[in-house]
Design a protein around this motif. Structure first.
Motif: not given
Length: 309
Positions: A137-138, A141, A235-236
């Motif tokens: 993830n970012t 996160t 963000s994927s």
């Protein structure tokens, strides 16, 4: 009125949480009681205890059975999280007693995925029974999950967090960037490109305020170019790769190592345009002062070894 934290902590029991999960899965007290091996009267009593603690009903009786209301759904969601954590505790205890590898929860940003997977492969050759949960993830996160105790460590950046002093950091590597496109993109066969030649194309970008997007906009600003309209934000990395692969009008900025992997398997092409690395290197982030498990220490060693070989 919501009960106090002290009241919840002292009165809520695991048996009650198991019942809430079973009621959600089965939809009736009878079936839920069978699932967790208690009597129906015991299930009725346990549900009454929880609802008395919360101060309101958690389920509504409908033709298809008991259905959780909004507060019930909230309770069930956290019941599942707590039950999952207890399962992980049990697994790790067994691993320790049996002399096995234990369990590790690791967060990672997109650019560090190749490094982490190599390190995990090396580690699991030495610790084949190690159980690993990997969350991509970012940075923002991942720091939140680290704060909640959901991760043992994260490979990310702390600059996006609100409390950088809350973390310990072991710096690992800079993150060089590349522009990628479909093999059918009009610029795919060019031998040299300037950033200005890309500015009129559409982009898939990371969400606002994320380092990868900031890096692209910094490069465009410094070149005196206008910021293009972004039709797609994600963000994927998988979504980014598939979108760019399937649409020959799109461009994206991704880490060089990920771009080279995509080129190797003919998923995307890396365009010959120079971009600088992100301003802040990524590193191993842990909660400040936290004691690391043996498995976490071994993983950090493998990450550092990979970068020195």
């Amino acid at each position: 009125m919501v009960p106090t934290l002290a009241s919840i902590a002292s009165r809520l029991r695991l048996k009650q949480l198991r019942l809430l999960i079973a009621l959600d899965d089965r939809g009736s007290l009878h079936k839920a009681a069978e699932l967790i091996s208690i009597s129906q009267s015991g299930a009725t009593k346990a549900l009454h205890e929880v609802e008395s603690l919360i101060g309101m009903p958690l389920f509504e009786r409908q033709p298809k059975g008991l259905v959780a209301n909004e507060m019930g759904r909230c309770m069930i969601r956290y019941a599942r999280l707590i039950h999952s954590d207890v399962e992980h505790l049990h697994e790790e205890m067994l691993s320790i007693l049996q002399g096995q590898g234990g369990r590790l929860s690791v967060g990672v940003i997109m650019g560090a995925v190749p490094l982490l997977t190599r390190a995990l492969t090396a580690l699991r050759l030495k610790q084949p029974d190690l159980s690993v949960e990997l969350v991509e993830n970012t940075s923002a996160t991942l720091l939140g999950l680290l704060d909640q105790g959901r991760l043992d460590l994260a490979i990310c950046r702390t600059s996006v967090g609100q409390r950088t002093e809350a973390y310990d950091c072991i710096e690992l590597s800079e993150e060089p960037l590349a522009v990628v496109a479909s093999k059918d993109h009009p610029l795919a066969c060019e031998e040299a490109l300037h950033l200005a030649q890309l500015s009129d194309y559409r982009w898939v970008v990371y969400p606002k305020d994320m380092p990868m997007r900031q890096a692209l906009e910094r490069e465009l600003n410094e070149a005196g170019l206008k910021i293009p309209r972004y039709p797609l934000e994600t963000s994927s990395i998988l979504a980014t790769i598939l979108l760019v692969q399937q649409d020959p009008t799109l461009l994206a900025v991704i880490p060089v190592e990920v771009a080279e992997y995509c080129e190797q398997f003919h998923l995307l092409v890396k365009l010959p345009v120079a971009l600088r690395a992100l301003n802040e290197p990524f590193g191993v982030i842990t909660r400040a002062g936290a004691d690391l498990s043996p498995a976490a220490t071994l993983l950090i060693n493998e990450l550092q070894n990979d970068l020195t070989t």
